[in-house]
Design a protein around this motif. Structure first.
Motif, mmCIF file in Angstrom:
data_model
loop_
_atom_site.group_PDB
_atom_site.id
_atom_site.type_symbol
_atom_site.label_atom_id
_atom_site.label_comp_id
_atom_site.label_asym_id
_atom_site.label_seq_id
_atom_site.Cartn_x
_atom_site.Cartn_y
_atom_site.Cartn_z
ATOM 1 N N GLU A 186 4.138 4.155 -1.523
ATOM 2 C CA GLU A 186 4.811 4.251 -2.822
ATOM 3 C C GLU A 186 3.909 3.901 -3.998
ATOM 4 O O GLU A 186 4.226 3.051 -4.813
ATOM 5 N N GLY A 187 2.745 4.520 -4.070
ATOM 6 C CA GLY A 187 1.846 4.344 -5.197
ATOM 7 C C GLY A 187 0.952 3.124 -5.147
ATOM 8 O O GLY A 187 0.203 2.873 -6.076
ATOM 9 N N VAL A 188 1.004 2.346 -4.089
ATOM 10 C CA VAL A 188 0.174 1.144 -3.968
ATOM 11 C C VAL A 188 -1.273 1.565 -3.719
ATOM 12 O O VAL A 188 -1.535 2.363 -2.816
ATOM 13 N N PRO A 189 -2.221 1.065 -4.524
ATOM 14 C CA PRO A 189 -3.622 1.402 -4.272
ATOM 15 C C PRO A 189 -4.034 1.057 -2.837
ATOM 16 O O PRO A 189 -3.619 0.032 -2.288
ATOM 17 N N ALA A 190 -4.838 1.920 -2.249
ATOM 18 C CA ALA A 190 -5.214 1.792 -0.839
ATOM 19 C C ALA A 190 -5.832 0.432 -0.513
ATOM 20 O O ALA A 190 -5.555 -0.140 0.548
ATOM 21 N N GLU A 191 -6.678 -0.114 -1.425
ATOM 22 C CA GLU A 191 -7.337 -1.402 -1.141
ATOM 23 C C GLU A 191 -6.305 -2.522 -1.045
ATOM 24 O O GLU A 191 -6.407 -3.414 -0.203
ATOM 25 N N ARG A 192 -5.321 -2.496 -1.932
ATOM 26 C CA ARG A 192 -4.282 -3.535 -1.921
ATOM 27 C C ARG A 192 -3.380 -3.382 -0.709
ATOM 28 O O ARG A 192 -2.992 -4.370 -0.092
ATOM 29 N N ARG A 247 -1.546 -5.478 4.401
ATOM 30 C CA ARG A 247 -1.242 -5.195 5.820
ATOM 31 C C ARG A 247 -1.998 -6.165 6.726
ATOM 32 O O ARG A 247 -1.447 -6.699 7.676
ATOM 33 N N ARG A 248 -3.263 -6.388 6.421
ATOM 34 C CA ARG A 248 -4.083 -7.296 7.243
ATOM 35 C C ARG A 248 -3.556 -8.726 7.154
ATOM 36 O O ARG A 248 -3.498 -9.444 8.153
ATOM 37 N N MET A 249 -3.150 -9.155 5.959
ATOM 38 C CA MET A 249 -2.598 -10.503 5.811
ATOM 39 C C MET A 249 -1.374 -10.682 6.703
ATOM 40 O O MET A 249 -1.242 -11.697 7.391
ATOM 41 N N LEU A 303 7.521 -16.265 11.519
ATOM 42 C CA LEU A 303 7.115 -14.874 11.660
ATOM 43 C C LEU A 303 7.476 -14.119 10.389
ATOM 44 O O LEU A 303 8.503 -14.402 9.773
ATOM 45 N N VAL A 304 6.657 -13.170 10.016
ATOM 46 C CA VAL A 304 6.980 -12.253 8.932
ATOM 47 C C VAL A 304 6.563 -10.855 9.379
ATOM 48 O O VAL A 304 5.479 -10.672 9.901
ATOM 49 N N ARG A 305 7.459 -9.905 9.208
ATOM 50 C CA ARG A 305 7.167 -8.517 9.588
ATOM 51 C C ARG A 305 7.242 -7.653 8.335
ATOM 52 O O ARG A 305 8.283 -7.566 7.691
ATOM 53 N N LEU A 306 6.122 -7.019 7.997
ATOM 54 C CA LEU A 306 6.060 -6.147 6.843
ATOM 55 C C LEU A 306 6.886 -4.897 7.115
ATOM 56 O O LEU A 306 6.685 -4.216 8.116
#
Length: 136
Positions: A4-10, A15-17, A69-72
């Protein structure tokens, strides 16, 4: 592919976090993802934390009490077009397995170096507001 428009680096950084948070490797991403003077919420005590050491101590306290736990589930740009909103499902792992609870939003702001400078937590959106992010 950005969510949804989020820059790829962010998107990649967030996701990694979330991949590492519930593992023993979570401390390794602090310096790579969070600004040295990051402003982070201490939800347990209702105060704000500053810097890597305070965030690490807070997480250690959380993991001493249980295994959070946190699930994106989704990523999108916030209304201001600058912050990134991560919709996450929260839970806890214990001897009986994983127990998932409600959904909240984590709102991230970034510095010029691409690191997270601030995170806020706010109540979750209606289920239909954010379609799920494709999981890898």
């Amino acid at each position: 592919m950005a969510a949804e428009g989020v820059p790829a680096e962010r998107e990649a950084l967030l996701r990694r976090m979330y991949e590492l948070f519930s593992t023993d490797e979570r401390d390794s991403f602090v310096a790579r993802c969070l600004a040295p003077d990051v402003n982070w919420p201490n939800v347990l005590d209702g105060v704000r934390l500053r810097g890597h050491d305070e965030v690490r101590a807070y997480w250690s306290r959380q993991f001493a009490a249980g295994h959070p736990l946190v699930r994106l589930e989704a990523l999108r740009l916030d209304g201001d077009g600058d912050a990134v909103v991560a919709t996450v499902r929260q839970g806890m792992r214990d001897a009986g397995g994983e127990h998932w609870a409600g959904t909240v939003e984590h709102v991230y702001r970034f510095g010029g170096d691409g690191l997270v400078t601030r995170m806020d937590v706010r109540g979750g959106p209606p289920e239909s507001a954010n379609p799920p992010v494709n999981s890898a």
